[in-house]
Scaffold this active site. Structure first.
Site, short mmCIF file in Angstrom:
data_model
loop_
_atom_site.label_atom_id
_atom_site.label_comp_id
_atom_site.label_asym_id
_atom_site.label_seq_id
_atom_site.Cartn_x
_atom_site.Cartn_y
_atom_site.Cartn_z
N ASN A 98 0.84 -1.22 0.00
CA ASN A 98 0.00 0.00 0.00
C ASN A 98 0.87 1.26 0.00
O ASN A 98 0.70 2.16 0.82
CB ASN A 98 -0.97 0.01 1.19
CG ASN A 98 -0.28 0.03 2.53
OD1 ASN A 98 0.85 -0.41 2.65
ND2 ASN A 98 -0.96 0.53 3.54
N HIS A 235 -3.03 -9.67 10.89
CA HIS A 235 -3.36 -9.02 12.17
C HIS A 235 -4.76 -9.28 12.73
O HIS A 235 -5.54 -8.36 12.94
CB HIS A 235 -3.12 -7.51 12.10
CG HIS A 235 -3.70 -6.81 10.91
ND1 HIS A 235 -4.99 -6.99 10.46
CD2 HIS A 235 -3.16 -5.87 10.09
CE1 HIS A 235 -5.21 -6.22 9.42
NE2 HIS A 235 -4.11 -5.53 9.16
N ASN A 281 -5.13 0.12 13.13
CA ASN A 281 -6.12 -0.71 12.46
C ASN A 281 -5.58 -2.12 12.28
O ASN A 281 -4.52 -2.25 11.69
CB ASN A 281 -6.42 -0.14 11.07
CG ASN A 281 -7.84 0.30 10.95
OD1 ASN A 281 -8.57 0.32 11.93
ND2 ASN A 281 -8.25 0.65 9.75
N ASP A 308 3.15 -5.35 11.73
CA ASP A 308 2.33 -4.27 11.16
C ASP A 308 2.98 -2.90 11.45
O ASP A 308 2.30 -1.92 11.74
CB ASP A 308 0.89 -4.31 11.66
CG ASP A 308 -0.04 -3.46 10.77
OD1 ASP A 308 0.43 -2.92 9.75
OD2 ASP A 308 -1.23 -3.33 11.13
N HIS A 312 4.34 6.84 10.71
CA HIS A 312 3.67 8.08 10.30
C HIS A 312 4.49 9.24 10.85
O HIS A 312 4.92 9.19 12.01
CB HIS A 312 2.25 8.17 10.85
CG HIS A 312 1.30 7.21 10.21
ND1 HIS A 312 0.90 7.32 8.90
CD2 HIS A 312 0.69 6.11 10.70
CE1 HIS A 312 0.06 6.32 8.61
NE2 HIS A 312 -0.07 5.57 9.68
#
Lengths: 440, 345
Positions: A98, A235, A281, A308, A312
């Protein structure tokens, strides 16, 4: 690379099995393990790494890493992420597709593989299931599989259309690849920013119900039954998911699953102060969910621990809770957090197995799929690849994201005390981390 | 300005420490609520004067930051600050740097750099005031409503108003009732509890004061979990209000999509609206509060809204005194400290 690898002796550690857990020194030459024996004679000119009081394990394999490159280099690059991975004991990470653009064609995959060629760990690439991760048309999976890509996912979102997912599973089955799902029914999860329950109700934050994950998991299990494909579940976070998965495994479906350290260690109550560092998430869940996940990992219903790792930049996390993007750092703290959360449930050796052997097999990079000399997550025996980590299970330390190798700082574990730390990491026989310091 | 009255004299001796911020009613507890009501009663007396202004917060700067539209809360806080002689710095978000992409954190830090003493914050995101409280260095943060989370000053206004009505019925001074009068009082909160910050603050406030809190609304508009809430749920509104002392009506927040949680406004009104037929079931002494703005014809019938039992206008009037009390209790203590040459940490 292998030619440049030095002769290294890892001394005084306890080598984890299989084949058997034993006290032994490990000698590496030309990028490979050449001897695993007690009290070896140190060859002239060899680098000696102290492993006293430590477990010596295969390099860890992370099935779920967001390296952000290409497109979000302000958050992470392949180089910085790989360094963080090495510090966490990982010798291989699976880069999630992604990115911007998403990895949905050979050229984009090639870019990541090229950038990952000379960094502190191996960079594996997961391809997107659908073009642009839009959930509509299938990505060129055959072309990507031909490049060695074995895992496909639209992670960050689930494939919403059951029909598209069915076609993807049928097509992927013929290619011998594994499809991985981020289980989240978008219509049920819409607007949710934390677990839907006691704390979301109290805090007045929109909740994401457990059913959003479980509904898609149940659908996909039915599709696996229908198509005979192989599937991995990313996850998983709820007690209900564990029950669905347990039934599927009892039935013999070809499914595997992972859990993150933060879903084992943190609960939705952590959101109480509205710190966006806790927005992730799937969301942090309740105590009974975390307990069920630990148990499932112990019982083998869930196979692997995966980070995961989702960097950011500070400006993205300095927003109101519901506006900040989900995700937290994980690579450097994963082992310490997992060891702490699983204390009394799994031994340190068992935790290491679920971070090396198990994910190596799911990623198809273990000895079943690769020659021993370049396999990830294979047993430490002569002839094995020089991917190792040396872990001091008793060392306590305090993570500080401001000193992280990652370009981002969004770790919820900054300032906490973790027990269990990676002392050395070797990749292709080269010490990339010595005494918890990155060497490159 | 007027000379010191007994009421003001009493103000000079705060009994319960409050602050540094007011983010949630939970920050106050029963003692804190009692103190706010006590001080608000004194300010209500000030308000009845011909010149309703005191010099208490002269030289203080109160910034009012409303990132979400609001008429009554904003005016109420700003009026309260002015009556205490504070300077009011009002940020019009629509024309500010926020529209140019400035983050909430930068906006707050910029405004604090201008030397403000308090930030009155309204924000659409739950928890924004809690985050702002971590970013400021010395300013007090007052939550004027955050998302679905809380609206503490409104709940305090509602408590103040309920006590005032009880006092009138008993022919007593409100202050003389303390907060003991809330013990066992049956409060029925009706409507869209899930999306209501007023409801969350009221449950905490009335609950802390020992009232019996009952929630009633469509199940889809109740929170996902009521674990830890000092409240019960009533299935049937007609039964619930027959024994109510106070009915707190909430607005159906149709503009936030709450409309899709019920089949239609007609069905909502039939089940949970305060209709002319339903209002007859109320005990004669019961009152109806509404935080405003009212949507007549939805949660309350137009004729019902004008009955004396509906105290919405009184709530607005009381809003200023209660908010004066909050500003005074949070900021007034600074003056005392400054006078002693101390500084707040």
């Amino acid at each position: 690379m292998a030619e440049g690898a030095p002769t290294v002796v890892i001394r005084g550690g306890h080598v984890v099995g299989p084949p058997a857990s034993r006290r032994a020194d490990v000698v590496l030459e030309a990028g490979r393990v050449v001897a695993v024996e007690a009290d070896v004679a140190v060859p002239a000119g060899a680098t000696v790494l102290d492993a006293g009081g430590c477990l010596v394990a295969p390099g860890l394999v992370d099935l779920h890493t967001h390296l952000r490159q290409p497109g979000h280099e302000e958050a992470e690059t392949i180089e910085s992420g790989a360094r963080a991975a090495a510090l966490g004991g990982f010798s291989a990470v699976m880069a999630m597709p992604n990115t911007d653009p998403p990895i949905d064609c050979a050229a984009d995959a090639e870019e990541v593989l090229t950038l990952g060629r000379d960094v502190a760990c191996e960079v594996l690439v997961a391809g997107a299931i659908t073009l642009g991760r839009r959930g509509e048309e299938l990505a060129p999976m055959r072309e990507l599989a031909a490049m060695g890509i074995r895992l496909f996912t639209d992670d960050g979102a689930g494939v919403q259309s059951g029909a598209v997912m069915r076609r993807a599973l049928e097509y992927g089955r013929g290619l011998g690849v594994t499809l991985a799902q981020h289980c989240e029914d978008a219509s049920l999860a819409a607007g949710g920013v934390m677990h839907d329950g006691e704390w979301s109700s109290r805090l007045g934050l929109p909740g994401m119900p457990a059913a959003a994950e479980e509904a898609m998991l149940a659908r996909d299990l039915a599709l696996v039954r229908q198509t005979g494909a192989t599937m991995h579940f990313l996850h998983l976070s709820t007690k209900g998911s564990v029950a669905l998965l347990a039934a599927a495994r009892a039935e013999g479906l070809a499914v595997t699953a992972e859990v993150t350290p933060h879903h084992l260690a943190l609960l939705d109550a952590a959101v109480e102060g509205y710190d966006p560092v806790f927005r992730v998430n799937p969301p942090l869940r309740s105590a009974s969910d975390a307990e069920a996940l630990s148990r499932a990992l112990a019982e083998g219903i869930i196979d692997a621990i995966a980070t995961d790792h989702a960097p950011h930049p500070p400006e993205a996390k300095d927003l109101p809770f519901d506006q900040a993007p989900p995700g937290m750092l994980g690579l450097e703290t994963a082992l310490g957090v997992a060891l702490g959360a699983l204390e009394g449930v799994l031994s340190p050796e068992e935790v290491l197995a679920r971070m090396s052997f198990a994910p190596g097999a799911i990623a198809r990079v273990g000895p079943a799929d690769r020659p021993a000399a370049c396999a990830q997550g294979g047993p430490l025996v002569p002839g094995a690849a020089g991917h190792l980590c040396v872990v001091d299970p008793a060392a306590t330390w305090t993570p500080d994201a401001s000193r992280s190798a990652s370009k981002s700082r969004n770790s919820p574990f900054t300032g906490t005390t973790l027990r269990g730390r990676v002392r050395h990491t070797l990749y292709r026989g080269v010490p990339v981390v010595i005494d918890a310091e990155a060497q490159r | 300005m007027s000379t010191l009255t007994p009421a003001e004299d009493e103000l000079a001796t705060p009994r319960v420490g409050i602050g540094p911020h007011l983010l949630s009613v939970a920050d106050l507890g029963a003692e804190g609520i009692a103190e706010v009501l006590r001080v608000a009663e004194a300010f209500a007396e000030v308000e009845r004067r011909s010149i309703p202004k005191v010099p208490t917060l002269r030289g203080k700067v109160v910034a009012s930051l409303f990132f979400e539209e609001s008429t009554r809360t904003r005016l109420s806080f700003e009026t309260a600050a002015k009556r205490l002689s504070a300077d009011v710095l009002s940020l019009a978000v629509a024309s500010s740097a926020v529209q140019k992409g400035e983050s909430l954190r930068d906006t707050i830090e910029t405004i604090e750099a201008m030397g403000i003493d308090a930030v009155v914050l309204r924000h659409r995101s739950s928890g924004a005031p809690a985050q702002v409280a971590r970013w400021v260095e010395r300013a007090h943060v007052i939550n004027a409503g955050d998302g679905w989370h809380e609206h503490p000053s409104q709940a305090l206004v509602d408590c103040f108003t309920v006590r005032q009505v009880l006092a009138e019925a008993r022919g007593a001074e409100p202050a003389s009732l303390g907060v003991g009068c809330f013990e066992g009082l049956r409060i029925v909160i009706v409507g869209d509890v899930r999306h209501s910050r007023v409801a969350r603050s009221e449950v905490l406030a009335y609950g802390a004061l020992g009232a019996e809190v009952v929630l009633c609304g469509p199940s889809s508009l109740l929170p996902a979990s009521l674990e830890g809430w000092p409240a019960k749920v009533a299935e049937d509104l007609d039964d619930a209000i027959a024994h109510a002392d106070v009915v707190s009506l909430l607005r159906l927040q149709a503009e936030r999509g709450s409309g899709s949680f019920v089949p239609s406004l007609r069905e909502y009104t039939a089940g949970w609206g305060l209709t002319a037929e339903r209002v007859r079931r109320l005990p004669p002494h019961a009152i109806v509060t509404h935080p405003g703005p009212m949507v007549r014809g939805v949660e309350i019938a137009s004729d019902v809204a004008d009955l004396p039992a509906v105290v919405a206008t009184r709530q607005v009037t009381n809003g200023v005194a209660v908010r004066m009390a909050l500003l005074f209790l949070l900021l007034g203590a600074d003056s005392a400290l400054e006078g002693l040459g101390g500084a707040r940490g």
